[in-house]
Each structure stands twice: as C-alpha cells, then as structure tokens.
Design a protein around this motif. Structure first.
Motif: not given
Length: 364
Positions: A175-176, A179
């Motif tokens: 997820s990081d 992003t």
C-alpha cells in the motif's frame, strides 16, 4: 536597429531657414542629415532608408505634421522611429497634440543649439536602450523556451515509466509503495503542466502577429462550450452580450479567451449556479471587454501580484493552476496595443477587463 557612429536624422520642414539652421547645428555633432520639404518627399526617402530620428515641422503643405506623425505611428515599419516636433514656443496646443499622437519630444523655434542637440541625443539614447532591452528580453524568452522544451522530454519519459510501473507491478506493490509511486506520478504531471504553461507564455510573446477580422462572439461562445464539456455536470449561467468584431490576431485572441474563461470557470466551481457574463463597451480609442463571475474573488490589496508569472492568491488545494494564465493574457494584449486589469472581492466574484485599440475591422 543599432545606432552607428553616423546617426541619421531626417528633417521634414518647408522652411529653408529652419532646415539650414538645424542642419548646421546637427552637422557639428557628426549627424548625417537628410531633408524633405513635404510629407510626400519624406515618404519617398523613408522607402530607401529609415532614419534614426525625425525632426518634423507642425505646419507643412499637402499634409501637416500631426497627420504625418499619425501616418508613421500606424505603420509597423516606421512606428518606432522617434519623432521630435518643431514648433513655435507659444504653441502649447500643438505640443499637447503632438504628444497625444505619439511624438517623443518637441523643440521650439528659433532653435537653441545646445537644446536641439541635447533633445536629439536623449531620444537616440532612449531608442538604443529600448532596443537593448528588447533584445535582452528576446534572448531571455528564447532561453526560457529552450530550457522548458528540453525539460519536458525527460519528464514525459519519467511519467511513462511510472505509468508502466504501476500497470505491471500493481499487484506486487505494498500500500505504501503504491501510494509513493502515485505521488511521483502526480508530481510529474504537475511539473509537466507548469512547463506547458511556460511554453505557452513564451509562445504568446514570440508568435508573429497576424491581424485579421475576428468575430469575438463566436470565439467566446466556442471557447466556453469547449471548456464546459470538460465539466458537463456543472450548472452554469453563461451570459454573452452582443460583442463587436475586432482587428486582432485570431490565434492569440483564442488563447486569451481560453485563459480568461478557464479562470472564471475554475473560481466559480464552488458556486451553484456559477454565473459568468461577457460584455463590451467602446471608448474613444479602445474597446473594453469584461468577463465577470460570481466566484471566489480576491483581496484587492494583492491585485498587483496577479499578472506576475507563478504568483497565486489561492492555494493549490483550493484551486489548481500554475499562476501563469493571467501573465499570458497581459502579454498577448500588450503585443497588440492593449492591456488587462482585474477587480474583485473575497467570495464576491471578480471582473477581468481587457482593452484593445479600436481598429477598422470592416476594412480588413
């Protein structure tokens, strides 16, 4: 037009005594003198060689000095030649009229040698400095264009690489990491948009002017419809009053309309309905257009910032943009003898005004 050692002066006067006196004074300072005793003779001389300065008598046969000066200022080849009027010392009205039609200075008769030489030299120095500034401006403009153009290619490559990365590795990213990649993608888009605006700004200042008859109603209406299709769900009341046809550059005028209406649509985005009104009024010398909206407005204390590149009065979180659009508008107008200004109040909307010289569009 650089000024060589032999500075050429054209004296236009029907008085042999005035011509002889002015010539004697100026030849002492190494000026090259050419003489015409009428407007028609002067025009013939101008076709062969453009002087560095013109000394022009007010009273002449066939065409007076005022009409001849106006003729020069309306001609793109001759409009930059400094004109110094020769007039009687008590003729205040002639002096006022001379400045009104574009003369740079005047010298009263009978001539005082020191005054005549000083005024001529002042105009030559001003002309040289103006030319130096214009050349420096063109060089800076060319440099900015080259830098912006060269930066765009690697940025587009970075953007494509990020796009491929997100497509091919989407399932492998945490997820990081996803992003982070999306933030890089977004920032690349922002920088590319800024470069596009810089190229647009340079184009507005370097494009060769081509004056044609323009249906301003049609251009405003078509431009609004093109922009509205990007936000079709918005409720917008667009009022377009009957506008005159004008003589201007069609491509630059289209770009002007795009920037003005884009701003109006952007800053009315939080209004329901948004109201945008386009009108025009005519003064003695100018057509004054206005585009008024009921949007976010601004504090008039900061109005001088608005026409500077990258100056913004609203944060990027509130409204997107690079702060170049109004600078482009001003540049387009100044190149065609006009100007722009803007008024507004916070949350009460804004009015963008721009003027263009009244020209005989029907004669084109």
């Amino acid at each position: 037009m650089s000024i060589p050692y032999e500075k050429q002066i054209l004296i236009i006067d029907d008085s042999p005594e005035s011509i002889e006196l002015a010539s004697c004074i100026l030849k002492r300072s190494d000026f090259t003198i050419r003489v015409a005793k009428s407007a028609q003779s002067a025009l013939k001389l101008l076709q062969f060689q453009i002087p560095h300065i013109i000394l022009l008598d007010v009273t002449m046969p066939e065409m007076n000095g005022f009409d001849f000066c106006q003729l020069l200022k309306n001609n793109v080849e001759y409009k930059k030649i400094p004109v110094v009027f020769l007039t009687a010392s008590d003729d205040e009205e002639s002096i006022k009229k001379a400045f009104a039609i574009g003369a740079q200075d005047y010298v009263t008769k009978p001539f005082k040698p020191a005054e005549l030489i000083a005024r001529v030299n002042t105009q030559l120095k001003l002309m040289q400095r103006t030319e130096d500034l214009e050349n420096a401006y063109k060089s800076l403009d060319s440099f900015s264009y080259s830098v912006a153009h060269d930066l765009k290619s690697p940025l587009l490559s970075i953007k494509r690489l990020i796009d491929f990365l997100l497509q091919d590795c989407n399932g492998k990213f945490s997820s990081d990491e996803k992003t982070l990649a999306e933030n890089i993608q977004e920032k690349t888009r922002e920088v590319t948009a800024i470069i596009d605006h810089l190229l647009e700004y340079s184009h507005a200042g370097s494009k060769e002017i081509s004056i044609n008859k323009i249906d301003t109603n049609k251009i405003f209406f078509e431009t609004y419809n093109e922009l509205h299709t990007l936000e079709p769900s918005r409720k917008i009341c667009f009022h377009l009053e009957k506008l005159p046809s004008i003589a201007a550059d069609p491509i630059l005028f289209k770009l002007l309309c795009q920037n003005i209406l884009s701003n109006a649509l952007k800053y009315t985005r939080k209004k329901d309905p948004a109201i945008i009104r386009v009108t025009c009024r005519q003064t003695e010398k100018y057509l004054v257009f206005s585009v008024t909206d009921n949007g976010a407005g601004f504090d008039m204390r900061y109005v001088k910032k608005l026409f500077h590149v990258f100056e913004r009065l609203h944060s990027a979180r509130e409204f997107e943009g690079s702060g170049v659009g109004l600078a482009i508008c001003q540049r387009i107008l100044q190149r065609q003898g006009g100007t722009a200004w803007i008024t507004g109040k916070p949350d009460k909307g804004a009015s963008f005004f721009f003027s263009l010289p009244c020209k005989a569009a029907d004669e084109l």
